[in-house]
Design a protein around this motif. Structure first.
Motif, PDB file in Angstrom:
ATOM      1  N   ARG A 106       0.774  -1.386   0.030  1.00 11.03           N
ATOM      2  CA  ARG A 106      -0.033   0.035   0.133  1.00 11.03           C
ATOM      3  C   ARG A 106       1.011   1.155   0.077  1.00 11.03           C
ATOM      4  NH1 ARG A 106      -4.459  -0.115   4.607  1.00 11.03           N
ATOM      5  NH2 ARG A 106      -2.767  -0.784   5.909  1.00 11.03           N
ATOM      6  N   LEU A 107       0.028   2.519  -0.031  1.00  9.15           N
ATOM      7  CA  LEU A 107       1.187   3.706  -0.263  1.00  9.15           C
ATOM      8  C   LEU A 107       1.713   3.905   1.084  1.00  9.15           C
ATOM      9  CD1 LEU A 107      -1.573   5.968  -2.213  1.00  9.15           C
ATOM     10  CD2 LEU A 107       0.497   4.574  -2.917  1.00  9.15           C
ATOM     11  N   LEU A 108       2.743   4.656   0.949  1.00 11.41           N
ATOM     12  CA  LEU A 108       3.627   5.446   2.044  1.00 11.41           C
ATOM     13  C   LEU A 108       3.250   6.860   1.977  1.00 11.41           C
ATOM     14  CD1 LEU A 108       6.869   3.153   2.319  1.00 11.41           C
ATOM     15  CD2 LEU A 108       4.813   2.953   3.621  1.00 11.41           C
ATOM     16  N   VAL A 109       2.807   7.541   2.772  1.00 11.70           N
ATOM     17  CA  VAL A 109       2.699   8.962   2.716  1.00 11.70           C
ATOM     18  C   VAL A 109       3.525   9.658   3.557  1.00 11.70           C
ATOM     19  CG1 VAL A 109       0.837  10.855   2.578  1.00 11.70           C
ATOM     20  CG2 VAL A 109       0.264   8.390   1.738  1.00 11.70           C
TER      21      VAL A 109
ATOM     22  N   CYS B  10      -5.895  10.362   3.980  1.00  9.83           N
ATOM     23  CA  CYS B  10      -5.043   9.500   3.647  1.00  9.83           C
ATOM     24  C   CYS B  10      -5.323   8.216   4.559  1.00  9.83           C
ATOM     25  CB  CYS B  10      -3.499   9.837   3.514  1.00  9.83           C
ATOM     26  SG  CYS B  10      -3.127  10.833   2.282  1.00  9.83           S
TER      27      CYS B  10
ATOM     28  N   VAL C 232       1.266   6.746   7.354  1.00 10.60           N
ATOM     29  CA  VAL C 232       1.216   7.979   6.945  1.00 10.60           C
ATOM     30  C   VAL C 232       2.302   8.922   7.969  1.00 10.60           C
ATOM     31  CG1 VAL C 232      -0.246  10.174   6.724  1.00 10.60           C
ATOM     32  CG2 VAL C 232      -1.079   8.046   5.976  1.00 10.60           C
TER      33      VAL C 232
ATOM     34  N   CYS D 275      -3.642   3.541   2.199  1.00 11.55           N
ATOM     35  CA  CYS D 275      -2.229   3.801   2.870  1.00 11.55           C
ATOM     36  C   CYS D 275      -2.100   2.683   3.923  1.00 11.55           C
ATOM     37  CB  CYS D 275      -2.298   5.302   3.159  1.00 11.55           C
ATOM     38  SG  CYS D 275      -2.544   6.244   1.826  1.00 11.55           S
ATOM     39  N   ASP D 276      -0.534   2.441   3.992  1.00  8.04           N
ATOM     40  CA  ASP D 276      -0.260   1.652   5.154  1.00  8.04           C
ATOM     41  C   ASP D 276       0.222   2.463   6.217  1.00  8.04           C
ATOM     42  OD1 ASP D 276       0.766  -0.620   6.674  1.00  8.04           O
ATOM     43  OD2 ASP D 276       2.700   0.237   6.376  1.00  8.04           O
TER      44      ASP D 276
ATOM     45  N   LYS E  79       4.616   3.807  -5.234  1.00  8.72           N
ATOM     46  CA  LYS E  79       3.854   3.607  -3.889  1.00  8.72           C
ATOM     47  C   LYS E  79       4.168   4.853  -2.780  1.00  8.72           C
ATOM     48  CE  LYS E  79       2.233  -0.382  -4.937  1.00  8.72           C
ATOM     49  NZ  LYS E  79       0.671  -0.539  -5.149  1.00  8.72           N
TER      50      LYS E  79
ATOM     51  N   SER F  73      -4.637   1.755   8.916  1.00  7.75           N
ATOM     52  CA  SER F  73      -3.356   2.331   8.753  1.00  7.75           C
ATOM     53  C   SER F  73      -2.778   2.889   9.840  1.00  7.75           C
ATOM     54  CB  SER F  73      -3.526   3.312   7.698  1.00  7.75           C
ATOM     55  OG  SER F  73      -4.620   4.204   8.111  1.00  7.75           O
TER      56      SER F  73
END
Length: 227
Positions: free
Chosen positions: A72-75, A116, A125, A122-123, A97, A150
């Protein structure tokens, strides 16, 4: 009755004196010594406060846990500088990602973090906070992280509030030659800790220093008068 008590315990509404609860879920930090101190690892969801100076290894501490679930995304929100793409590439992270957001102010940063977290996309944030935070803001972030399964890391160089915030975990970091000194300020299912040294040489051998050899020889002071 037992179900009621268990429900209250899960919501941390029952005080159990000196008894330490067992952590029910967690994700390895990538550092076995830190996992032991945290009774298993970092929370798999919720709000985690990191109090640290910038660029002392705070992201290297979190990175193994973040990339473990990098499907998943890292923000990153409001970082104090540019995010190092080479670091993520060296760890096998797909840069598609990784999302970096630069809001105009902390209000917009908090809004971005909430969206997010609850999106489910997202995993982790990571948000840098430069101003004081309020209890209701942390609770909104907690609800969003639970909804999206998350985690929210709040990076701070110092606390600005007079009241303790209801975060799931709070850590203070300071640098050492071989890694970091870590102190657990607050956590669920456990007590705070005294500062302890975390050796990060195995994970980051090129970014830590070897122990210095004490081979300095002090010569007599030539200006000293003979007795």
């Amino acid at each position: 009755m037992n179900n009621l008590i268990e429900t209250l315990q899960n919501k941390q509404l029952v005080w159990q004196g000196s008894a330490q609860q067992t952590k029910r879920d967690g994700q390895s930090t990538g550092y076995s010594d830190l996992d032991k101190q945290l009774n298993g690892g970092l929370p798999s969801s919720g709000v985690i406060e990191i109090i640290s100076d910038v660029a002392i290894g705070e992201l290297r501490l979190l990175l193994p846990s973040m990339i473990d679930k990098a499907d998943r995304l890292l923000v990153f929100i409001s970082p104090p500088g540019s995010v190092n793409a080479h670091l993520f590439l060296s760890q096998g992270v797909d840069l598609s990602k990784v999302v970096v957001i630069y809001p105009d102010d902390q209000k917009n940063a908090l809004w971005s973090a909430e969206q997010c977290l609850k999106s489910g996309a997202c995993d982790s944030v990571v948000m840098w906070a430069y101003e004081a935070l309020e209890i209701h803001q942390i609770k909104r972030l907690q609800l969003a992280s639970e909804k999206g399964a998350s985690r929210h890391f709040i990076m701070r160089n110092q606390r600005c509030e007079s009241l303790s915030l209801p975060v799931d975990l709070s850590l203070s970091l300071s640098p050492t030659e071989t890694g970091l000194n870590v102190q657990i300020n607050k956590r669920k299912y456990g007590w705070p800790s005294e500062p302890f040294a975390l050796n990060m040489q195995n994970n980051w051998p090129k970014l830590t220093c070897k122990e210095r050899i004490n081979n300095i020889v002090f010569f007599p002071n030539v200006n000293a008068k003979a007795g």
